[in-house]
Enzyme design. Sequence first.
Site, PDB file in Angstrom:
ATOM      1  N   ASP A  51      20.859 -64.302  30.978  1.00 37.37           N
ATOM      2  CA  ASP A  51      20.263 -63.104  30.391  1.00 37.37           C
ATOM      3  C   ASP A  51      20.932 -61.851  30.931  1.00 37.37           C
ATOM      4  O   ASP A  51      21.097 -61.698  32.146  1.00 37.37           O
ATOM      5  CB  ASP A  51      18.765 -63.043  30.708  1.00 37.37           C
ATOM      6  CG  ASP A  51      18.159 -61.726  30.244  1.00 37.37           C
ATOM      7  OD1 ASP A  51      18.033 -61.542  29.015  1.00 37.37           O
ATOM      8  OD2 ASP A  51      17.864 -60.870  31.102  1.00 37.37           O
ATOM      9  N   LYS A 103      19.713 -57.406  25.202  1.00 37.02           N
ATOM     10  CA  LYS A 103      18.558 -56.565  24.863  1.00 37.02           C
ATOM     11  C   LYS A 103      18.958 -55.393  23.973  1.00 37.02           C
ATOM     12  O   LYS A 103      20.137 -55.024  23.896  1.00 37.02           O
ATOM     13  CB  LYS A 103      17.896 -56.084  26.152  1.00 37.02           C
ATOM     14  CG  LYS A 103      17.484 -57.265  27.050  1.00 37.02           C
ATOM     15  CD  LYS A 103      16.817 -56.827  28.315  1.00 37.02           C
ATOM     16  CE  LYS A 103      16.445 -58.025  29.169  1.00 37.02           C
ATOM     17  NZ  LYS A 103      17.630 -58.661  29.809  1.00 37.02           N
ATOM     18  N   TYR A 155      22.188 -52.883  32.172  1.00 39.43           N
ATOM     19  CA  TYR A 155      22.639 -53.369  33.477  1.00 39.43           C
ATOM     20  C   TYR A 155      24.081 -52.926  33.734  1.00 39.43           C
ATOM     21  O   TYR A 155      25.036 -53.530  33.248  1.00 39.43           O
ATOM     22  CB  TYR A 155      22.540 -54.884  33.555  1.00 39.43           C
ATOM     23  CG  TYR A 155      21.155 -55.444  33.312  1.00 39.43           C
ATOM     24  CD1 TYR A 155      20.013 -54.659  33.456  1.00 39.43           C
ATOM     25  CD2 TYR A 155      20.980 -56.775  32.934  1.00 39.43           C
ATOM     26  CE1 TYR A 155      18.749 -55.175  33.236  1.00 39.43           C
ATOM     27  CE2 TYR A 155      19.709 -57.302  32.720  1.00 39.43           C
ATOM     28  CZ  TYR A 155      18.607 -56.496  32.867  1.00 39.43           C
ATOM     29  OH  TYR A 155      17.356 -57.017  32.639  1.00 39.43           O
TER      30      TYR A 155
END
Length: 332
Positions: A51, A82, A56
Amino acid sequence: MEKRRIGKTALEVTEVSFGGAAIGGLYRACSREAAMETLQGAWDAGLRYFDTAPFYGFGLSERRFGDFLRHKPRDSYVLSTKVGRLFRPVPEDQVPDHSYVDPLPFALDYDYSYDGIMRSVDFSYARLGLNKIDILYVHDIGAYTHGVEKTKLHFRQLMDGGLKALEELKRAGTISAYGLGVNEVQVCLDVMRRAPLDCILLASRYSLLDRSAEAELLPLCRAQQTSLVIGGVFNSGILATGPVQGAHFDYQPAGRDMLDRVDAMEKIAGEGGYPLAAAAFQFPLHEPTVATVLTGTAKLANLTRNLELLETRVAETEYAKYRPYTVVQSLA
């Protein structure tokens, strides 16, 4: 490693999975070499669900995941990223501080609309360099990140068009599943009462210490066959470090009450003959609606230590002993 199914989909994920925030430099710098070494260690240990997110490292984590996975057989792993944040290039001195060290030179804008989600997916494909994303999570939509008033705007964007985009992507086969990636329970309930979700990546709200998800979210997930992907099993560290000076809970230095709770928990673990961290790591997997537990680190040694926690057997009956010391998070 054993696998569990995601919702009603055909996707199956390993019971332990790898989360990519630290690979993107969360709180401390992560070299490319360290990232690749840790990802390889996760692969060698049998983890096959990975993930990441644009947030990030402002794209850095996605780039590194793509570099690592590019030559792996595509049907041998599951990948999620995401949506909800879009990134634009800015001068180095204008890169915002969101606790990432040496991120890529971008600033972010929140966008949960139909067009925003479609653009986000296109950008993720470019950063990953891969031609398939299995799961998309709507990232950090809710009062925990935005406060109450801005959440109303973002929630409306999601309801008016964002969910339509996700459903179109799933129907076209571009993705296989979608859900939310959040740190709070209420927004999960709000969305699920309006639309079905395949899965929810829930950080820190279904743990040995914080069982906020138990009262309403778990029963609703069972009823709708929505899987939970659990992150933050150590609640920002305190369940791994114990109640030491400088221990963190919920991304903040732990207060006296929390230190006392965890001190009592350590005594229970000691009497049972196992580390508290082992109980914390294994706890969510006793819930059938939980598909996997995420572990995220930028150091191979830390990954190895976390995976070793699975080797210590903690009886399911032990977990009731911790209930008097749990907390429930709520947001007005």
